[in-house]
Design a protein around this motif. Structure first.
Motif, PDB file in Angstrom:
ATOM      1  N   ALA A   1       0.163  -3.865   5.771  1.00 24.89           N
ATOM      2  CA  ALA A   1      -0.562  -2.618   5.995  1.00 24.89           C
ATOM      3  C   ALA A   1      -2.046  -2.804   5.716  1.00 24.89           C
ATOM      4  O   ALA A   1      -2.428  -3.532   4.797  1.00 24.89           O
ATOM      5  N   SER A   2      -2.870  -2.149   6.502  1.00 21.49           N
ATOM      6  CA  SER A   2      -4.304  -2.160   6.270  1.00 21.49           C
ATOM      7  C   SER A   2      -4.867  -0.762   6.547  1.00 21.49           C
ATOM      8  O   SER A   2      -4.318  -0.020   7.356  1.00 21.49           O
ATOM      9  N   GLY A   3      -5.929  -0.421   5.840  1.00 19.72           N
ATOM     10  CA  GLY A   3      -6.559   0.874   6.027  1.00 19.72           C
ATOM     11  C   GLY A   3      -5.962   1.989   5.199  1.00 19.72           C
ATOM     12  O   GLY A   3      -6.445   3.123   5.248  1.00 19.72           O
ATOM     13  N   PHE A   4      -4.907   1.695   4.458  1.00 17.27           N
ATOM     14  CA  PHE A   4      -4.293   2.666   3.571  1.00 17.27           C
ATOM     15  C   PHE A   4      -3.448   1.906   2.542  1.00 17.27           C
ATOM     16  O   PHE A   4      -3.135   0.729   2.717  1.00 17.27           O
TER      17      PHE A   4
ATOM     18  N   SER B   1       2.308  -4.214  -4.000  1.00 13.99           N
ATOM     19  CA  SER B   1       1.005  -3.541  -4.022  1.00 13.99           C
ATOM     20  C   SER B   1      -0.145  -4.533  -3.911  1.00 13.99           C
ATOM     21  O   SER B   1      -1.178  -4.231  -3.309  1.00 13.99           O
ATOM     22  N   ALA B   2       0.019  -5.706  -4.487  1.00 13.06           N
ATOM     23  CA  ALA B   2      -1.070  -6.686  -4.498  1.00 13.06           C
ATOM     24  C   ALA B   2      -1.439  -7.140  -3.091  1.00 13.06           C
ATOM     25  O   ALA B   2      -2.618  -7.341  -2.785  1.00 13.06           O
ATOM     26  N   THR B   3      -0.425  -7.281  -2.239  1.00 13.18           N
ATOM     27  CA  THR B   3      -0.671  -7.724  -0.860  1.00 13.18           C
ATOM     28  C   THR B   3      -0.589  -6.570   0.133  1.00 13.18           C
ATOM     29  O   THR B   3      -0.817  -6.760   1.323  1.00 13.18           O
TER      30      THR B   3
END
Length: 114
Positions: free
Chosen positions: A24-27, A74-76
């Motif tokens: 996921a990216s942007g959130f 959460s880290a990635t």
């Protein structure tokens, strides 16, 4: 830009394993549930599994219960779907989705064949 990108699909023999990733990216995944769906040619879309990292809840379809495990890092900012004891009926395009955000990835193909 909010985005989901799947990877990890491939060709495997019955009884084999694969681990799918949904980056996921942007959130942040800490605040949104992510679901895995699959769709095979000529069949309806099937909800496979879902995770809400915020409250730790998970869901599995009866067809994959005990064989698939969903997790989130959460880290990635990635959701994983560990798939074991794969069978030919698991063959499908797998994609991840956020219903709250209204976004889905393009999917990754899983093919199980002798």
């Amino acid at each position: 830009q909010m985005q989901l990108v799947e990877s990890g699909g491939g060709l495997v023999q019955p009884g084999g394993s694969l681990r799918l990733s949904c980056a996921a990216s942007g959130f942040s995944l800490d605040y949104y549930a992510i679901a895995w769906f699959r769709q095979a040619p000529g069949k309806e879309r099937e909800g496979v599994s879902c995770i809400s990292k915020g409250d730790g809840t998970t869901y599995y379809a009866d067809s994959v219960e005990g064989r698939f495990t969903i997790s989130a890092d959460s880290a990635t900012n990635t959701v994983y779907l560990q798939m074991s004891d794969l069978q030919p009926e698991d063959t499908a395009l797998y994609y991840c989705s956020s219903d709250s955000l209204g976004i889905s990835g393009r999917g990754t193909q899983v093919t199980v064949t002798p």
